[in-house]
Design a protein around this motif. Sequence first.
Motif, PDB file in Angstrom:
ATOM      1  N   GLY A 286       0.797  -1.212   0.000  1.00 49.28           N
ATOM      2  CA  GLY A 286       0.000   0.000   0.000  1.00 49.28           C
ATOM      3  C   GLY A 286       0.830   1.261   0.000  1.00 49.28           C
ATOM      4  O   GLY A 286       0.294   2.369   0.096  1.00 49.28           O
ATOM      5  N   SER A 287       2.138   1.133  -0.093  1.00 47.73           N
ATOM      6  CA  SER A 287       3.029   2.294  -0.112  1.00 47.73           C
ATOM      7  C   SER A 287       4.122   2.052  -1.137  1.00 47.73           C
ATOM      8  O   SER A 287       4.581   0.909  -1.317  1.00 47.73           O
ATOM      9  CB  SER A 287       3.636   2.530   1.276  1.00 47.73           C
ATOM     10  N   GLU A 288       4.554   3.086  -1.798  1.00 51.75           N
ATOM     11  CA  GLU A 288       5.542   2.960  -2.864  1.00 51.75           C
ATOM     12  C   GLU A 288       6.854   2.373  -2.329  1.00 51.75           C
ATOM     13  O   GLU A 288       7.282   2.679  -1.212  1.00 51.75           O
ATOM     14  CB  GLU A 288       5.790   4.339  -3.473  1.00 51.75           C
ATOM     15  N   ILE A 289       7.454   1.473  -3.146  1.00 51.79           N
ATOM     16  CA  ILE A 289       8.752   0.897  -2.779  1.00 51.79           C
ATOM     17  C   ILE A 289       9.793   2.026  -2.771  1.00 51.79           C
ATOM     18  O   ILE A 289       9.980   2.715  -3.782  1.00 51.79           O
ATOM     19  CB  ILE A 289       9.155  -0.216  -3.757  1.00 51.79           C
ATOM     20  N   THR A 290      10.461   2.216  -1.616  1.00 49.31           N
ATOM     21  CA  THR A 290      11.455   3.297  -1.515  1.00 49.31           C
ATOM     22  C   THR A 290      12.827   2.848  -1.971  1.00 49.31           C
ATOM     23  O   THR A 290      13.597   3.644  -2.508  1.00 49.31           O
ATOM     24  CB  THR A 290      11.518   3.803  -0.074  1.00 49.31           C
ATOM     25  N   ASN A 291      13.147   1.566  -1.779  1.00 47.35           N
ATOM     26  CA  ASN A 291      14.451   1.071  -2.245  1.00 47.35           C
ATOM     27  C   ASN A 291      14.510  -0.450  -2.076  1.00 47.35           C
ATOM     28  O   ASN A 291      13.641  -1.057  -1.425  1.00 47.35           O
ATOM     29  CB  ASN A 291      15.602   1.718  -1.490  1.00 47.35           C
ATOM     30  N   TYR A 292      15.520  -1.040  -2.706  1.00 48.73           N
ATOM     31  CA  TYR A 292      15.803  -2.462  -2.548  1.00 48.73           C
ATOM     32  C   TYR A 292      17.138  -2.609  -1.804  1.00 48.73           C
ATOM     33  O   TYR A 292      18.066  -1.824  -2.000  1.00 48.73           O
ATOM     34  CB  TYR A 292      15.891  -3.160  -3.907  1.00 48.73           C
ATOM     35  N   ILE A 293      17.208  -3.642  -0.969  1.00 51.29           N
ATOM     36  CA  ILE A 293      18.442  -3.964  -0.243  1.00 51.29           C
ATOM     37  C   ILE A 293      19.000  -5.242  -0.850  1.00 51.29           C
ATOM     38  O   ILE A 293      18.319  -6.278  -0.855  1.00 51.29           O
ATOM     39  CB  ILE A 293      18.159  -4.149   1.260  1.00 51.29           C
ATOM     40  N   ILE A 294      20.215  -5.194  -1.397  1.00 53.41           N
ATOM     41  CA  ILE A 294      20.823  -6.342  -2.074  1.00 53.41           C
ATOM     42  C   ILE A 294      22.045  -6.774  -1.269  1.00 53.41           C
ATOM     43  O   ILE A 294      22.870  -5.942  -0.861  1.00 53.41           O
ATOM     44  CB  ILE A 294      21.228  -5.997  -3.525  1.00 53.41           C
ATOM     45  N   GLU A 295      22.132  -8.105  -1.026  1.00 53.76           N
ATOM     46  CA  GLU A 295      23.257  -8.687  -0.291  1.00 53.76           C
ATOM     47  C   GLU A 295      23.791  -9.879  -1.072  1.00 53.76           C
ATOM     48  O   GLU A 295      23.049 -10.499  -1.865  1.00 53.76           O
ATOM     49  CB  GLU A 295      22.821  -9.133   1.108  1.00 53.76           C
ATOM     50  N   LYS A 296      25.065 -10.206  -0.859  1.00 48.31           N
ATOM     51  CA  LYS A 296      25.684 -11.366  -1.510  1.00 48.31           C
ATOM     52  C   LYS A 296      26.306 -12.262  -0.451  1.00 48.31           C
ATOM     53  O   LYS A 296      26.614 -11.823   0.659  1.00 48.31           O
ATOM     54  CB  LYS A 296      26.744 -10.917  -2.515  1.00 48.31           C
ATOM     55  N   LYS A 297      26.473 -13.549  -0.824  1.00 44.91           N
ATOM     56  CA  LYS A 297      27.075 -14.504   0.110  1.00 44.91           C
ATOM     57  C   LYS A 297      27.828 -15.561  -0.670  1.00 44.91           C
ATOM     58  O   LYS A 297      27.315 -16.104  -1.652  1.00 44.91           O
ATOM     59  CB  LYS A 297      25.996 -15.166   0.973  1.00 44.91           C
ATOM     60  N   ASP A 298      29.077 -15.794  -0.226  1.00 48.11           N
ATOM     61  CA  ASP A 298      29.849 -16.923  -0.739  1.00 48.11           C
ATOM     62  C   ASP A 298      29.128 -18.187  -0.309  1.00 48.11           C
ATOM     63  O   ASP A 298      28.754 -18.351   0.865  1.00 48.11           O
ATOM     64  CB  ASP A 298      31.277 -16.875  -0.179  1.00 48.11           C
ATOM     65  N   ALA A 299      28.894 -19.099  -1.252  1.00 53.50           N
ATOM     66  CA  ALA A 299      28.111 -20.296  -0.941  1.00 53.50           C
ATOM     67  C   ALA A 299      28.741 -21.138   0.154  1.00 53.50           C
ATOM     68  O   ALA A 299      28.050 -21.937   0.804  1.00 53.50           O
ATOM     69  CB  ALA A 299      27.911 -21.134  -2.208  1.00 53.50           C
ATOM     70  N   HIS A 300      30.062 -20.990   0.381  1.00 55.57           N
ATOM     71  CA  HIS A 300      30.730 -21.794   1.398  1.00 55.57           C
ATOM     72  C   HIS A 300      30.868 -21.058   2.720  1.00 55.57           C
ATOM     73  O   HIS A 300      31.527 -21.541   3.649  1.00 55.57           O
ATOM     74  CB  HIS A 300      32.131 -22.203   0.890  1.00 55.57           C
ATOM     75  N   ARG A 301      30.255 -19.891   2.862  1.00 53.11           N
ATOM     76  CA  ARG A 301      30.294 -19.142   4.101  1.00 53.11           C
ATOM     77  C   ARG A 301      28.866 -18.788   4.517  1.00 53.11           C
ATOM     78  O   ARG A 301      27.935 -18.851   3.715  1.00 53.11           O
ATOM     79  CB  ARG A 301      31.123 -17.865   3.929  1.00 53.11           C
ATOM     80  N   ASP A 302      28.706 -18.400   5.791  1.00 54.70           N
ATOM     81  CA  ASP A 302      27.374 -18.094   6.319  1.00 54.70           C
ATOM     82  C   ASP A 302      27.126 -16.604   6.470  1.00 54.70           C
ATOM     83  O   ASP A 302      26.102 -16.203   7.027  1.00 54.70           O
ATOM     84  CB  ASP A 302      27.188 -18.765   7.691  1.00 54.70           C
ATOM     85  N   VAL A 303      28.049 -15.784   6.029  1.00 49.69           N
ATOM     86  CA  VAL A 303      27.920 -14.350   6.245  1.00 49.69           C
ATOM     87  C   VAL A 303      27.411 -13.675   4.969  1.00 49.69           C
ATOM     88  O   VAL A 303      27.979 -13.887   3.893  1.00 49.69           O
ATOM     89  CB  VAL A 303      29.284 -13.742   6.666  1.00 49.69           C
ATOM     90  N   TRP A 304      26.344 -12.893   5.126  1.00 47.12           N
ATOM     91  CA  TRP A 304      25.809 -12.093   4.011  1.00 47.12           C
ATOM     92  C   TRP A 304      26.481 -10.724   4.033  1.00 47.12           C
ATOM     93  O   TRP A 304      26.533 -10.050   5.070  1.00 47.12           O
ATOM     94  CB  TRP A 304      24.298 -11.922   4.125  1.00 47.12           C
ATOM     95  N   MET A 305      26.953 -10.293   2.911  1.00 44.26           N
ATOM     96  CA  MET A 305      27.650  -9.021   2.799  1.00 44.26           C
ATOM     97  C   MET A 305      26.774  -8.033   2.028  1.00 44.26           C
ATOM     98  O   MET A 305      26.196  -8.388   0.985  1.00 44.26           O
ATOM     99  CB  MET A 305      28.983  -9.196   2.068  1.00 44.26           C
TER     100      MET A 305
END
Length: 817
Positions: A286-305
């Motif tokens: 019901g409200s305009e999308i203000t932004n997208y949050i994009i993260e990446k992760k090495d498949a062999h690690r558990d940390v999203w960057m």
Amino acid sequence: RESDHRAWTPVSYTVTRQNATVQGLTEGKAYFFRIAAENIIGMGPFTETTKEIVIRDPITVPDRPEDLEVKAVTKNSVTLTWNPPKYNGGSDITMYVLESRLIGKEKFHRVTKEKMLDRKYTVEGLKEGDTYEYRVSACNIVGQGKPSFCTKPITCKDEIAPPSLDLDFRDKLIVRVGEAFSLTGRYSGKPAPKVTWLKDDIVVKEDDRTKIKTTPTTLCLGILKSVREDSGKYCVTVENSTGSRKGFCQVNVVDRPSPPVGPVIFDEVHKDHMIVSWKPPLDDGGSEITNYIIEKKDAHRDVWMPVTSATVKTTCKIPKLLEGRDYQIRIYAENLYGISDPLISDEMKAKDRFRVPDAPEQPIIKDVTKDSAVVVWNKPYDGGKPITNYIVEKKETMATKWVRVTKDPIFPSTQFKVPDLLEGCQYEFRVSAENEIGIGDPSPPSKPIFARDPIAKPSPPVNPEAVDKTKNSVDLSWQPPRHDGNGKIIGYLVEYQKVGDEEWKKANLTADSCPETKYKVTGLTEGLTYKFRVKAVNAAGESEPAYVPDPVEVKDRLEPPELILDANMAREQHVKAGDTLRLSAVIKGVPFPKVSWKKEGHEVSPKADIEVTGVGSKLEIRNTVHEDGGIYSLTVENPAGSKTVSVKVVVLDKPGPPRNLQISEVRSDSCYLTWMEPEDDGGSVITNYVVERKDVASAQWLAISSSSKKRSHMAKYLIEGTQYLFRVAAENQFGRGPYVETLKPIKAMDPLHPPGPPKNLHHVDVDKTEVSLVWNRPDRDGGAEITGYLVEYQEDGADEWTKFQTVPMLDCVVTGL
């Protein structure tokens, strides 16, 4: 003494009169009193009250009730209210008496029949438009008090006031998911309006979360624990017989957005970066999308960057990747009210991406011989790596397996001469490109070609001849040439020459307009003689001409007419009135016969559509009526003869009117009707007759019989002395026909007869020239009132009676004697 005590208390010792006032009593208590007389001798015996007396103020009738008001008025009722009297007279009110007076009358009449303590009453059963006054009285144990002041005159009619609406909410309302909200307001109107709530033009219904509360003056719609689906345009309508009012509110129930729509697409993949894209959320909360949050992760690690949190586009470059590593991408959508759940991509390896070459376009074949052909193509996209080889394949058109034409590399040339073809076979060719990644997809197959040497002109057609002729045309026929010059025969050219002329004229301009071994030459002149010749044509050109052996004289070939009837003329035709009549036949004959349609030997109706073609004729009549029925004939005629066929057409319709309607046997309560069947039964059996009557003073006909098949009817239950008209109509399966009506009305009365003879005729006076006669009424009047008496006289000895006059009374003076 008090009633519950035994001891007496003296009140006064010196009372000399016959009354006394007792002081110091307690209100509400009961007392007994006694009195004794005293003289100088002493005190006499006491006299005691027989009943106890309760001490209280004196009781009177109540005062008049207060504030008598009219609360509601309709066309047949009045509702009134009032307040109790200021003083009840010292006793509780036991009931109220309501009275009314019709304006123009003197007396008030009691409205309430039973005891009534309520101070509100609705008087019902009133007459619309009447005007009344009302008053009310209060009653206690003493009796009925004074009536209240009268109301103003009240006229019974529905009060009308258009609806009004006062809302507590604005045009727009924003609510967070899970919160409750309500839409309230006030309204009025007479008669009481109906309140309706709509959401997006659909009626709102109550459920566990939706509550609707409506009082005579207020309205409320409440929604508990709101969800996104509660968003929409709400409308409240207040409506009565005088009009309606509407209020609107656009409710937006807001929430964080739903996840972006996947899958995540890897538009580009390189060894150190990727470009990904996705689709926006299905629900933006019901409200305009203000932004997208994009993260990446090495498949062999558990940390999203984090990659970025400040993009509004649905595509993003993912930088700083390590070649050979597998990565996942996570994407959130965000609006003013929160962050969505994430969209997570599949794993993708960071590396440069090359592919095999694209498929070349469809190759072109040229320089075809009986054992070879040259294949030519265009260079396709190389897939990022240079093309190192082309692979050319062939197959026979009807085969399924493709075969390489050579094992040697073909590069950089984009054409190749394919050897070792089998003469007469049909081939297709395709080409694939190859680079260091592999072999790409093959091109589409080429157009089929036959392995044979270039074609030559064909030989002439064989045995041309004239097979038919008319007064302006000649039909030619021939056989294909013996040699086609190794090429497909495209068609034939036909030419003609008038005997005596040198010029040959073309009957057809192009060979493809005559692909078969026959042709009709038209536009010739009747009576002239022509020569004809035919040429065969292939891709190499025209053959030598072949001539029709003998000149042909142009004239009609005589052939007598022939009729082949369609099904609609093979037997008697029945068509329903209003439908379309179609009659048709196939016509043969040389020359083509002249066509004529007749009905009963006369010209057909002008509304008939007649169509004549080169193979037949059709007659069509739309919206048929009964008069369109009859014997239809089709005649075809040419110089060789003529032929005629006929068909009977029956148009099925409602019957005509019955005939010769007669009325007989008229009585005071009945009469007998007879008639004859209609001349026209509409092509269907008469199923029944409808008989109706009407009083001459009335405009309405009444059915007295509708199912009889007989052609007569006894009309009963007539009213004596009344004049009647009668009418009769016939019915068949297609409906009711027109009525036949009696020309003159008949009067319901028994038959009349002459009256009987007068009785007791005698004279009462005699003079020299006159005689006074009197007599009595006859015994019977013949069924009708006697209108007069005919007086005749006869001289004594004479044979004939002489008429004197007709008199209305029972006496007469005969003069002139």
